[in-house]
Design an enzyme around this catalytic site. Structure first.
Site, short mmCIF file in Angstrom:
data_model
loop_
_atom_site.label_atom_id
_atom_site.label_comp_id
_atom_site.label_asym_id
_atom_site.label_seq_id
_atom_site.Cartn_x
_atom_site.Cartn_y
_atom_site.Cartn_z
CG ASP A 28 -0.25 -0.36 2.62
OD1 ASP A 28 0.91 -1.09 2.54
OD2 ASP A 28 -0.83 -0.03 3.58
CD GLU A 54 8.18 1.40 6.08
OE1 GLU A 54 7.07 0.76 6.10
OE2 GLU A 54 8.19 2.84 6.19
#
Length: 513
Positions: A272, A444
């Site tokens: 997403d 990340e």
């Protein structure tokens, strides 16, 4: 009066059960999110009330809001405790020490707090870090890779038990252990986790339960009777609470009535957001995730079927993946749109799942591997997609630890591409090292194209910590060290052999004289 007290008592019980913040705080929640009181929509979702109950806070808000001097920010700060974020920098650690030493700092437990958005689980667990104070389903597999290399076996077992607990009580593993995630799961990695830890037999019953969730809640039957699966969200009646304003803004750009279905389905995918879900790769409002049968999801369900001994179902799925998700036009695995009845033909690293999970045949594997080397390989590893117009985070120029690992493992199975696999591994690890040297952090995601730039895109700033990046790095480091050790042993053997050979020959000629 007794009836009124009983009604209030029952209402408080219902409120304590319905702990998703959008339900608890109603119009206050909407006001906080739509006025962007916090830069990150997730912040208010994770806040807990200081003293008053949600009902009392809502009543107070309704009373004070009309007043000219009312300040929404002050109201929220006065009545809520905000969540902490995890940022850890230790300038004396090496990158390997950082990854090993961070596990205790990323470990959490849930102690029941009334009106918290946490879904309580019985055992400790690892969170990614940064804004993410809860575990995430598919992240956990890649985190476990590193936990194994750190000998954190008890923690791994605790996390497996948490997932089994959730399946037994909810019939599935949610996206993360927050009530606002209770309508959706994430890519089904539990069978891979049990395989990684050699505990599949112990969890066969819950694996079957999870399989039934995917086959009854996420199944699509095609025109020829073939059954494949998609991502969805059972609570698709509005914006995601943790991205409320962002979803509203996207919905305002389109007349698509089911836009929230597609945004929430993409959140279940873990990607997403990405151009792989969009009709126009430059416009998120054209997202159609719920219409798409993803190749990675169906590959994971194939693995689950094999794990459960469902040979017929697994073979049917393999043939369906060949039929619907192999594009002879581009010689690549792609997703399939079951509404338009055609493959999306988007080139993404999701195509590596059939290679990784032993679904692809030799010819398909060769064609995919060849294009990974020629089109996806960059200075920092492999790029997620080839989109050149998308600004979403699961697109170029970003690279993500799980996809580096899957691509690396998939190509390592092919003798002709072992060198490419190790190149991907080494470039990714070098990028991790360079950023760590500059910041003291593991991130990340990374920009694998412009390796001197930070990664971007998405709904929030790039986070550090970071669970799955640390896990993949430690696993790749183990492989790298093992490979170097084998090379050293081989070199030592050859040197010893030639030295012995030299002395034997020398002695032979000396004795002959």
């Amino acid at each position: 009066m007794k009836i009124l007290h009983l009604f209030i008592f029952c209402l408080n019980i219902l409120l304590s059960i319905a702990q998703s913040p959008d339900k608890l705080y109603g119009e206050l929640f909407q006001a906080v999110q739509l006025n962007r009181i916090f830069p990150d929509s997730k912040t208010f979702c994770d806040a807990i009330p200081r003293d008053l109950t949600p009902n009392a806070i809502r009543d107070l808000y309704r009373e004070e809001n009309p007043q000219p001097t009312f300040n929404l920010t002050s109201f929220v700060l006065n009545h809520f405790i905000l969540p902490n974020t995890t940022t850890i920098v230790h300038d004396k650690w090496t990158i390997e020490q950082h990854c090993h030493n961070l596990w205790p700092l990323l470990t959490r437990t849930t102690k029941h707090v009334t009106f918290s958005s946490f879904i309580d689980v019985p055992h400790p667990f690892v969170v990614p870090g940064g804004r993410f104070g809860e575990f995430y389903y598919w992240d956990t597999y890649f985190t476990m890779l590193g936990l194994l290399r750190s000998n954190q076996n008890d923690l791994i077992n605790n996390m497996l038990e948490n997932f089994a607990f959730l399946i037994r009580n909810m019939t599935f593993i949610p996206n993360g252990n927050r009530y606002y995630y209770e309508g959706r799961s994430q890519p089904p990695y539990f069978s891979l986790m049990t395989e990684l830890t050699k505990q599949t037999d112990k969890y066969k019953d819950v694996l079957e339960q999870e399989y039934q969730f995917w086959m009854t809640k996420r199944n699509i039957t095609l025109f020829d009777g073939t059954i494949l699966n998609r991502y969805y969200d059972d609570k698709s009646d509005g914006p995601r609470p943790e991205a409320y304003l962002e979803d509203k803004e996207i919905a305002n750009k389109t007349n698509t009535p089911d836009i929230y279905d597609h945004l929430r389905a993409a959140a279940e995918s873990g990607w997403d957001f990405s151009s792989r879900w969009m009709e126009d790769e430059g416009d998120l409002s054209t997202i159609r995730t719920a219409d798409i049968l993803p190749v990675d999801l169906n590959s994971l369900l194939y693995h689950l079927e094999v794990t459960l001994g469902k040979k017929d179902e697994a073979e049917r799925r393999r043939q369906a993946i060949y039929k619907y998700m192999w594009s002879s036009e581009i010689q690549f695995f792609t997703d399939y749109n079951h509404i338009s009845n055609k493959p999306t033909n988007r080139l993404t690293l999701a195509a590596l799942y059939p290679l990784w999970l032993d679904i692809a045949n030799e010819e398909q594997s060769q064609n995919v591997a060849r294009q990974v080397e020629s089109k996806f390989l960059r200075d920092g590893g492999v790029v997620t997609t080839l989109s050149n117009r998308s600004t979403q985070q699961w697109d170029s120029p970003n690279g993500w630890a799980p996809l580096q690992y899957i691509t690396y493992r998939a190509l390592l199975k092919m003798p002709a591409y072992e060198t490419v696999a190790r190149t991907i591994r080494d470039r990714w690890m070098s990028l991790n090292q360079r950023v760590f040297d500059d910041t003291g952090k593991m991130m990340e995601k990374y920009d694998v194209v412009n390796i001197n730039k930070p990664a971007g895109g998405g709904e929030y700033a790039t986070q550090d910590g970071f669970g799955w990046t640390n896990g993949v790095y430690l696993e790749m480091l183990h492989d790298q060290q093992s490979s170097n050790s084998n090379k050293y042993q081989s070199t030592t053997f050859l040197i010893s052999f030639f030295i012995c050979f030299y002395f034997v020959i020398h002695r032979y000629f000396f004795n002959s004289k």
